[in-house]
Structure formats: C-alpha cells, structure tokens
Design a protein around this motif. Structure first.
Motif, short mmCIF file in Angstrom:
data_model
loop_
_atom_site.label_atom_id
_atom_site.label_comp_id
_atom_site.label_asym_id
_atom_site.label_seq_id
_atom_site.Cartn_x
_atom_site.Cartn_y
_atom_site.Cartn_z
N ASP A 229 0.84 -1.21 0.00
CA ASP A 229 0.00 0.00 0.00
C ASP A 229 0.87 1.25 0.00
O ASP A 229 0.57 2.23 -0.68
CB ASP A 229 -0.91 0.01 1.24
CG ASP A 229 -1.89 -1.13 1.20
OD1 ASP A 229 -2.79 -1.08 0.35
OD2 ASP A 229 -1.72 -2.08 1.98
N GLU A 230 1.93 1.21 0.81
CA GLU A 230 2.84 2.35 0.87
C GLU A 230 4.23 1.85 1.28
O GLU A 230 4.36 0.77 1.86
CB GLU A 230 2.40 3.37 1.93
CG GLU A 230 1.10 4.08 1.59
CD GLU A 230 0.77 5.26 2.50
OE1 GLU A 230 1.50 5.47 3.49
OE2 GLU A 230 -0.21 5.94 2.20
N VAL A 231 5.24 2.66 0.98
CA VAL A 231 6.59 2.41 1.52
C VAL A 231 6.89 3.56 2.47
O VAL A 231 6.70 4.73 2.12
CB VAL A 231 7.64 2.37 0.37
CG1 VAL A 231 9.05 2.19 0.95
CG2 VAL A 231 7.32 1.23 -0.60
N TRP A 232 7.33 3.22 3.68
CA TRP A 232 7.68 4.26 4.66
C TRP A 232 9.18 4.22 4.91
O TRP A 232 9.71 3.19 5.35
CB TRP A 232 6.97 4.01 6.00
CG TRP A 232 5.48 4.20 5.94
CD1 TRP A 232 4.72 4.40 4.84
CD2 TRP A 232 4.58 4.19 7.07
NE1 TRP A 232 3.40 4.53 5.20
CE2 TRP A 232 3.29 4.40 6.56
CE3 TRP A 232 4.75 4.03 8.45
CZ2 TRP A 232 2.16 4.45 7.38
CZ3 TRP A 232 3.63 4.08 9.27
CH2 TRP A 232 2.35 4.30 8.73
N SER A 258 6.19 15.37 -5.73
CA SER A 258 5.91 14.36 -6.76
C SER A 258 7.15 13.47 -6.91
O SER A 258 8.25 13.85 -6.50
CB SER A 258 5.60 15.03 -8.09
OG SER A 258 6.76 15.67 -8.57
N TYR A 259 6.96 12.31 -7.54
CA TYR A 259 8.09 11.42 -7.79
C TYR A 259 9.20 12.19 -8.55
O TYR A 259 10.37 12.06 -8.24
CB TYR A 259 7.67 10.22 -8.63
CG TYR A 259 6.62 9.32 -8.00
CD1 TYR A 259 6.87 8.67 -6.80
CD2 TYR A 259 5.38 9.12 -8.61
CE1 TYR A 259 5.93 7.83 -6.23
CE2 TYR A 259 4.43 8.28 -8.05
CZ TYR A 259 4.70 7.65 -6.87
OH TYR A 259 3.76 6.82 -6.31
N ASP A 283 5.17 3.59 -11.64
CA ASP A 283 4.16 2.99 -12.51
C ASP A 283 2.91 2.59 -11.75
O ASP A 283 1.79 2.84 -12.19
CB ASP A 283 4.74 1.76 -13.24
CG ASP A 283 5.68 2.19 -14.34
OD1 ASP A 283 5.61 3.39 -14.69
OD2 ASP A 283 6.46 1.34 -14.82
N ALA A 284 3.12 1.97 -10.59
CA ALA A 284 1.97 1.50 -9.82
C ALA A 284 1.37 2.63 -8.97
O ALA A 284 0.32 2.45 -8.36
CB ALA A 284 2.39 0.34 -8.92
N GLY A 285 2.05 3.78 -8.93
CA GLY A 285 1.54 4.91 -8.14
C GLY A 285 1.53 4.61 -6.64
O GLY A 285 0.68 5.11 -5.90
N ILE A 286 2.49 3.80 -6.19
CA ILE A 286 2.54 3.50 -4.74
C ILE A 286 3.18 4.68 -4.01
O ILE A 286 4.27 5.12 -4.37
CB ILE A 286 3.38 2.21 -4.49
CG1 ILE A 286 2.70 1.02 -5.19
CG2 ILE A 286 3.57 1.95 -2.99
CD1 ILE A 286 3.51 -0.26 -5.16
N PRO A 287 2.50 5.22 -2.99
CA PRO A 287 3.07 6.36 -2.28
C PRO A 287 4.28 6.00 -1.43
O PRO A 287 4.37 4.88 -0.92
CB PRO A 287 1.93 6.84 -1.37
CG PRO A 287 0.71 6.14 -1.86
CD PRO A 287 1.16 4.86 -2.50
N VAL A 303 5.15 11.33 -0.89
CA VAL A 303 5.59 11.41 -2.29
C VAL A 303 4.64 10.58 -3.15
O VAL A 303 4.48 9.38 -2.92
CB VAL A 303 7.04 10.87 -2.45
CG1 VAL A 303 7.53 11.09 -3.87
CG2 VAL A 303 7.98 11.52 -1.45
N THR A 304 3.99 11.25 -4.10
CA THR A 304 3.04 10.56 -4.99
C THR A 304 3.19 11.15 -6.40
O THR A 304 4.14 11.89 -6.64
CB THR A 304 1.57 10.81 -4.55
OG1 THR A 304 1.34 12.22 -4.61
CG2 THR A 304 1.30 10.31 -3.15
#
Ligand code: ADP
Ligand code: ASP
Ligand code: MG
Length: 479
Positions: A229-232, A258-259, A283-287, A303-304
């Motif tokens: 879901d996300e990377v922290w 943004s990325y 690509d996957a839009g993972i935040p 970051v998205t």
C-alpha cells in the motif's frame, strides 16, 4: 491512504539502526503497525558509519595494511556484539553465533584482498554489503524480543536479483516475481521479513550493491514487487526538507512532493533518498512516505504522482552537490562537426558517467560538461581517443559545486531564474554555468565550491523557504 493499509514496507536508515536503543525504537515503530494487523516487510541499513568503515577496511587490505583492517573488524565485532547483548541476546544465542560467522567470512574476504593486493568492484561489493547483513539479525532479534515473529534475509535471499554493475547494480526484470516468491510465504505464515538493504545478487550468486544510500531503493523495489500500500522510509529528519538541515538552519518540512521532484532533488545531492528510490513506485503509483523516527505522529513527506504545492512557493527546495568538476572540451575540431559531439556523449555513456550539466556554445566550438569529481579520471580517459576522427582539447576546472532549485511550481512561473541570479549576484557569487531542464522541475547553476554553503542559505531565503524564527528556535530546543 483512503483505506486502512494491509501491507507496508518500512525502511530504517543507519541512524535508526545506530545502537540497541535505536534498533529497539525502530522495532517498536514496525510493531505499532504489526499490532494493528498490518503486514510489514522491514528493510534495514547498516549501523551508522559501518559502510564507510567497511570501505576503509577494504582499502587498507588492498594497500597491505592488514593490521588496521583487522583492528577495524574487531571494532565491528564489539559494536555488533554489544548491540546484540543490549537487545537481550545470551552469549550463545543464535544471533551472536550468526554475527560471529559473518565476521569470520568478512575477515577471510578481506584477507583475500590483502593477499592479492587487488580490490575489484566485485570484491568491494562483497565486503561493504556485510554492514546490512550484520544489522538485519539485530533487527529480527529486537522484533522477536517484543513478541513479534521475524525472519531475516540477505537482499539476494529476498529475491533482489540484479545485473552485474558492481557498485551501482540495478534489479533485473525477474526480480519482482522472485521477491514475491521469496516473501509471500513468510508473510502468509505471519512472519515479518527483515531484509538486508543496499544489496542484491547476480543470477550467478555474486553479491552486488545498489549504490550509496541504496537501502531506500531496496525498500521501493520490494514495495513495488509486493504491491504494498505504501513504503515508509523512517529517517533521522522530519521528512524531506527544503534544504539539508545540516547546512540551512531554517530548512522546513515539505508536506508533499511528486516522484519527479524527489528524483531531481536526490540527483542534485539531497542525500535524504537514493536518486532511483522512487522509480519502482511510479508505474503502480505506490506512495512513499518519509517519516521522522523521533516524531512518528508527524506526517513527514508524502511522495506521490501529485506535486501539490501552496502556489506561493514555486521553488520547494534548494540542494547542492560539492566536489564536482567542469570539463571543457574545445578545439577547431568541434566546429560544425556534429559527429564529434555524438562521439563524445557515446564515449561517456559507455563509461556510465553521470552528467550533471551540459552546455554547448551556439558556435559549436566548445562543450562544457559537469561531472562528479570521482568520475574525473574515467571521463578524461574516455575523452582521450580522437572523437569523430579529431583530437580535442580538454581542460578541467576542479572544486566546483552545483546548486539546484527544485519545484514543479516553476513550470510556467515567470521570474524564477531572475530571482535566483539576482540572489546570487547580491551575495557576490559568481555563476560558472547555467542549465534548466525542459521539464522545468529544476534550474541548476555551477558555482565555486567554496561559495556553496553561503549560496544555499541565500537562495533558500530568497525563495521564502526559511521557517519563521520562532520555529527555528523550537527546532534547536531553545525555549
Ligand atoms: P538514512 O540512513 O536514514 O537513509 P541518510 O543520512 O542517508 O539517512 O539521509 C538523511 C540525511 O540526509 C539527513 O540527516 C540530512 O542531513 C540529509 N539531507 C540532505 N538533504 C536533505 C533534505 N533536503 N531533506 C532532508 N534531509 C536531507
Ligand atoms: N549503508 C549503505 C550506505 O551507507 C546503504 C544505506 O544506508 O542506504 O550507503
Ligand atoms: Mg540514506
């Protein structure tokens, strides 16, 4: 995140792995999510300073100073044993045994370098990756002592299969599937995988590293492979800041980037994230969230794909790289001969040289390139053979710095460069080269290295990025 997450990848940096106390706190941060029923993959850096120490050990062995190398290995042993003991491991515990074995293998690898007096990129990677291999068992131990079930793995065991560009390896297309194969079973069985960051493995099993700061990249490679879901990324700073807080006292947290903005920032020297860290997530839009371990309730930086800003600040951050060189290529040979320029870029690309800035005079009689000082030797060697059949004159200017301003809000905003140039001129700082990418996410200037700290502060304040004085006092602990 609209829905509650089910899978998070959490990365802990060197400071967050610095000693038993920091590791225990990191395990607590992962445990908070685990206890809420979220599955977590933990990715760890080496204990702070250990990667540099390992590089030093490898270089000492190459030079024949095995005594110094062995002293340093002994210091590593003490540090890791102390941490294990402080985390509650008995002298005969599995973690202690494993650390002992790893250090013995390290000693043998270092001895091999000493005997051969040769340190290849491949043996250097094998040696520096021990930092993460040694810290992963400590994190697993800390999780287990807080009643969480964990299993630690090397990058290769976790499925990070890479090419063989030792020192700056990249994951292969097959890595994502392999990561899923290796980690899904553990997650399904209720175990928390603890992966040694920074490192991968070639198809043939040789250990590689992803470049300095590479644990951020390991975490995002794993996050993308597992569709997390996300990377922290937990850090010792309040997220990504408007400048390096070590050089600019008034640096402020940036809530959202943004990325693309993060990539520009990292590329131009903001050490907070590896330059490629966001690429697997795009690509996957993972935040990606960059969070402060000292203040876990604080949102940090999100970051998205969105570059949301406040409109009032077209520039979000100022960053700089020191120790770069300007290579000036000139000579009648270049004039009007496009082949020469094509050959020149091809030669640099073959050598994998990072070009920070490029400028070509319109008369085409001169091309200036800005490269990292560490790439200078290879660059000069690459430019020595005749280009397009002609010999060129190559001059080097050392001790230069590149300062960059970054922000998607610059796109279409007039007067940003004027403000940058007049701020620098007002502070008597000479500009050696200028470049603005067509993406308009950054404007960069080359300046004298000795001016860089002053220039960064001046530009930071010229774009209204300084925190109010009351906040700065608060950050410094002044009441
Ligand atoms: P980690 O081991 O957690 O990855 P690093 O030392 O690699 O930690 O990165 C964090 C450091 O990056 C901070 O201590 C800070 O000094 C530096 N840094 C440089 N530029 C920035 C920035 N723009 N925002 C935040 N930190 C920055
Ligand atoms: N330990 C490695 C380094 O110092 C990787 C990392 O910390 O991300 O570069
Ligand atoms: Mg880092």
């Amino acid at each position: 995140m609209s829905d509650a997450p089910t899978l998070l990848v959490m990365k802990f940096g060197g400071t967050n792995m610095g000693d038993a106390r920091a590791i225990r706190h990191s395990a607590y941060l992962a445990g908070r999510s685990l206890k809420e029923g979220v599955k977590v993959v933990v990715v760890v850096s080496a204990m702070s300073g250990v990667t540099n120490q390992l590089l030093n050990i490898a270089e000492a062995a190459e030079k024949g100073d095995i005594a110094h190398a062995n002293d340093q290995i002994a210091a590593l042993r003490t540090r890791h044993f102390t941490a294990a003991q402080d985390l509650g491991a008995a002298p005969d515990a599995e973690t202690v045994r494993e650390i002992r074995e790893l250090l013995e293998t390290l000693r043998q690898a270092v001895y091999g370098v000493y005997l051969l007096r040769e340190l290849t990129p491949r043996s250097r990677d094998l040696i520096v990756a021990f930092g993460e291999r040694l810290s992963a068992p400590l994190m697993a131990l800390a999780l287990e002592t807080s009643t969480l079930r964990a299993h630690h793995l090397t990058g290769g065991q976790a499925g990070i299969v890479t090419d063989s560009h030792f020192g700056s390896a990249r994951p292969l297309g097959t890595a994502a599937g392999r990561i899923r194969d290796r980690l899904s079973g553990l997650l399904g069985a209720g175990l928390t995988p603890v992966v040694a960051g920074f490192m991968g493995e070639t198809e043939k099993g040789a250990i590689t590293t992803l470049g300095r700061g590479g644990t951020d990249y390991s975490a995002t490679i794993i996050g993308a492979a597992l569709h997390a879901d996300e990377v922290w990324a937990w850090k010792d700073v309040d997220g990504v800041m408007s400048a390096d807080p070590r050089s600019v006292r008034g640096a402020q947290n940036i809530a959202q980037l943004s990325y693309g903005e993060v990539m520009e920032l990292a590329y131009f020297g903001a050490k907070v994230l590896h330059p490629l860290a966001v690429t697997p997530l795009q690509d996957a839009g993972i935040p990606l969230r960059v969070k402060s371990a000292a203040d876990p309730e604080f949102a940090g930086t999100l970051v998205t794909t969105q570059a949301a800003g406040d409109g009032a600040h077209p520039v979000k951050a100022v960053t700089a790289i020191k120790g770069v060189s300007i290579i000036n290529v000139s000579g009648a040979g270049i004039l009007g001969v496009p082949d020469v320029v094509a050959d020149l870029f091809a030669a640099l690309a073959r050598e994998n040289i990072t070009l920070l800035m490029v400028s070509q005079s319109s008369s085409m009689s001169n091309v200036s390139l800005v490269i990292l000082g560490s790439d200078e030797e290879r660059t000069l060697a690459a430019l020595t053979p005749p280009m397009g059949g002609r010999q060129l004159q190559v001059d080097v200017q050392r001790g230069v710095a590149v300062l960059a301003i970054v922000g998607a809000g610059m796109r279409g905003t007039k007067g940003v460069s004027a403000r940058l140039f007049s701020a620098l001129a007002g502070d008597d700082i000479n500009i050696l080269m200028i470049s603005q990418g067509s993406s308009e996410l950054n404007i960069s200037v080359a300046i004298e290295g000795e001016d860089v700290e002053r220039a960064t502060r001046t530009v930071h304040s010229a774009f209204g990025l300084d925190a109010p004085v009351s906040e700065i006092a608060g950050q410094a602990g002044i009441q």
